[in-house]
Design an enzyme around this catalytic site. Sequence first.
Site, PDB file in Angstrom:
ATOM      1  N   GLN A 121     -45.714 -39.206  27.646  1.00  0.00           N
ATOM      2  CA  GLN A 121     -44.907 -38.156  27.922  1.00  0.00           C
ATOM      3  C   GLN A 121     -44.379 -37.999  29.478  1.00  0.00           C
ATOM      4  OE1 GLN A 121     -44.284 -36.338  24.752  1.00  0.00           O
ATOM      5  NE2 GLN A 121     -42.356 -35.603  25.697  1.00  0.00           N
ATOM      6  N   LYS A 124     -41.812 -40.479  30.412  1.00  0.00           N
ATOM      7  CA  LYS A 124     -40.446 -40.131  29.439  1.00  0.00           C
ATOM      8  C   LYS A 124     -39.848 -38.833  30.024  1.00  0.00           C
ATOM      9  CE  LYS A 124     -41.281 -39.509  25.042  1.00  0.00           C
ATOM     10  NZ  LYS A 124     -41.547 -39.040  23.615  1.00  0.00           N
ATOM     11  N   LYS A 136     -49.498 -32.984  25.981  1.00  0.00           N
ATOM     12  CA  LYS A 136     -49.423 -33.075  24.401  1.00  0.00           C
ATOM     13  C   LYS A 136     -50.608 -32.698  23.903  1.00  0.00           C
ATOM     14  CE  LYS A 136     -46.607 -35.553  21.657  1.00  0.00           C
ATOM     15  NZ  LYS A 136     -45.310 -35.897  21.787  1.00  0.00           N
ATOM     16  N   ASP A 176     -43.849 -32.390  16.918  1.00  0.00           N
ATOM     17  CA  ASP A 176     -44.039 -33.551  16.669  1.00  0.00           C
ATOM     18  C   ASP A 176     -44.678 -33.637  15.328  1.00  0.00           C
ATOM     19  OD1 ASP A 176     -44.578 -36.161  19.016  1.00  0.00           O
ATOM     20  OD2 ASP A 176     -46.046 -36.430  17.295  1.00  0.00           O
ATOM     21  N   THR A 220     -33.596 -36.065  18.849  1.00  0.00           N
ATOM     22  CA  THR A 220     -34.561 -37.089  18.956  1.00  0.00           C
ATOM     23  C   THR A 220     -33.819 -38.409  18.350  1.00  0.00           C
ATOM     24  OG1 THR A 220     -36.460 -35.764  18.961  1.00  0.00           O
ATOM     25  CG2 THR A 220     -36.667 -38.137  18.886  1.00  0.00           C
ATOM     26  N   ASN A 251     -38.278 -35.751  10.757  1.00  0.00           N
ATOM     27  CA  ASN A 251     -37.033 -35.289  11.405  1.00  0.00           C
ATOM     28  C   ASN A 251     -36.280 -36.381  12.227  1.00  0.00           C
ATOM     29  OD1 ASN A 251     -36.647 -34.482  14.593  1.00  0.00           O
ATOM     30  ND2 ASN A 251     -35.768 -32.936  13.208  1.00  0.00           N
ATOM     31  N   SER A 388     -35.171 -30.218  24.603  1.00  0.00           N
ATOM     32  CA  SER A 388     -36.218 -29.076  24.766  1.00  0.00           C
ATOM     33  C   SER A 388     -35.963 -28.367  26.092  1.00  0.00           C
ATOM     34  CB  SER A 388     -37.410 -29.552  24.562  1.00  0.00           C
ATOM     35  OG  SER A 388     -37.867 -29.637  23.255  1.00  0.00           O
TER      36      SER A 388
HETATM   37  N1  GLU Z   1     -42.638 -34.507  20.424  1.00  0.00           N
HETATM   38  C1  GLU Z   1     -41.277 -35.074  21.143  1.00  0.00           C
HETATM   39  C2  GLU Z   1     -41.547 -36.202  21.877  1.00  0.00           C
HETATM   40  O1  GLU Z   1     -42.439 -37.242  21.688  1.00  0.00           O
HETATM   41  C3  GLU Z   1     -40.686 -33.754  21.676  1.00  0.00           C
HETATM   42  C4  GLU Z   1     -41.693 -32.976  22.633  1.00  0.00           C
HETATM   43  C5  GLU Z   1     -40.868 -31.789  23.257  1.00  0.00           C
HETATM   44  O2  GLU Z   1     -39.826 -31.562  22.952  1.00  0.00           O
HETATM   45  O3  GLU Z   1     -41.439 -31.219  24.100  1.00  0.00           O
HETATM   46  O4  GLU Z   1     -41.073 -36.512  23.058  1.00  0.00           O
END
Ligand code: GLU
Length: 456
Positions: A121, A124, A136, A176, A220, A251, A388
């Site tokens: 994350q 990303k 996370k 998630d 996503t 989703n 987000s």
């Molecule tokens: N779980 C999602 C990811 O893997 C979204 C996380 C978010 O929106 O904070 O990026």
Amino acid sequence: MPSTTTTERTTTAWLAALEQRIERRDPGEPEFHQAVREVLETLAPVFDARPELREARVMERIAEPERQILFRVVWQDDQGRTQVNRGFRVEFNSALGPYKGGLRFHPSVNLGIVKFLGFEQIFKNALTGLGIGGGKGGSDFDPRGRSDAEVMRFCQAFMTELHRHLGENTDVPAGDIGVGGREIGYLFGQYRRITNRWEAGVLTGKGIGWGGSQTRTEATGYGNVLFTSEMLKVRGEDLEGQRVTVSGSGNVAIYTAEKAQALGAHVLTVSDSGGYVIDEKGLDLELLKQIKEVERGRVSDYAERRGGSARYITGGSVWDVPSDVALPSATQNELTEADALNLVRGGVKAVSEGANMPTTPEAVRVLQAAGVAFGPGKAANAGGVATSALEMSQNAARTSWPFERVEEELAGVMRRIHDTAYETAERYGRSGDYVAGANLAGFERVADAMLAQGLI
Ligand code: GLU
């Protein structure tokens, strides 16, 4: 740049030693080690070009979470029995903004899984170009087969501990696997009740009407398809008329299929832990949504109700189905070396990760060696967390943007992420390698922020 200079060999050896230290320090976390290894394997060129990053031990610092929270979650089921679960939140890196990342509720969740997700994350979120750090969390709670009331009591118990670690400027969870709109609602309600604050920006993925953003649900999947289109464009192709296979049926999978269909692709498959569906006529998304989003059913129900064109297959894998484009959207390590060989034999042109780390390292090597365009999740599925961040912006301004505006911003973000990964790979002599490009670009942005902020 020649690929085997003495410095580069030394750097590679140093990175391998670093990787070993990280593995020894946290034994029993194979997914975390895999995620770290995959990043370290691609970073040699940046350490060669910028020795100050090595001296400042930036990579050691990034691999060590800023804070890890483990807690007990006790709740009561519908029979009045006491249930005990474990809660996690790993606040990995806040150099670029508040910790940001989803919560996963699944029986497989443990610290190693949360750390792999949190580590990915960081990069990303950096790649999105927006102001979000990496984190996370989740729990080993299994929502499957639980009533709404049980899910609510679990979420309330979970938030009763977690709330003290959150804040719109501190740590902002989202969904998630196993955490969607229903769970975010219960979590937000409990946060509000405990803190007595209407703090919309503390969670994302909220409902439209109480602080949620348009397009967040779709983001996503839509984002991954947009990223795939960008990769195809580089090769002079598009999605029109392509045979697309999708795994998963949550989703991410549903909205991947929706966007791919909208761009003229022929979407053939979805799957769950029981098996997969192949629908030669192309998926009926209204039916799939009814079964998955409303009834919380299984893909076998879809095959049954769809009739003639759909077959439900147990055993084997969705990757046995030949396709032009494969979009893994289920979970980690779901696409193996054998699957990759199958896909290559079937003539696949692009594979792009909607899920986090769905392709094993061996499979990635097979695909890249065969010249398949490969989009790593860090880049390809970043549309979710990017939206987000757009939700947080709307919350901060106490406003809400129309669907078209958010979708347009999402498309812009995905194009930028693609171009950044592509150009960074070029700059470091790794042309066409989106894994290297995404890792190098994400790393540089975080590393520069950390260096500028002192010993943190
Ligand atoms: N779980 C999602 C990811 O893997 C979204 C996380 C978010 O929106 O904070 O990026």
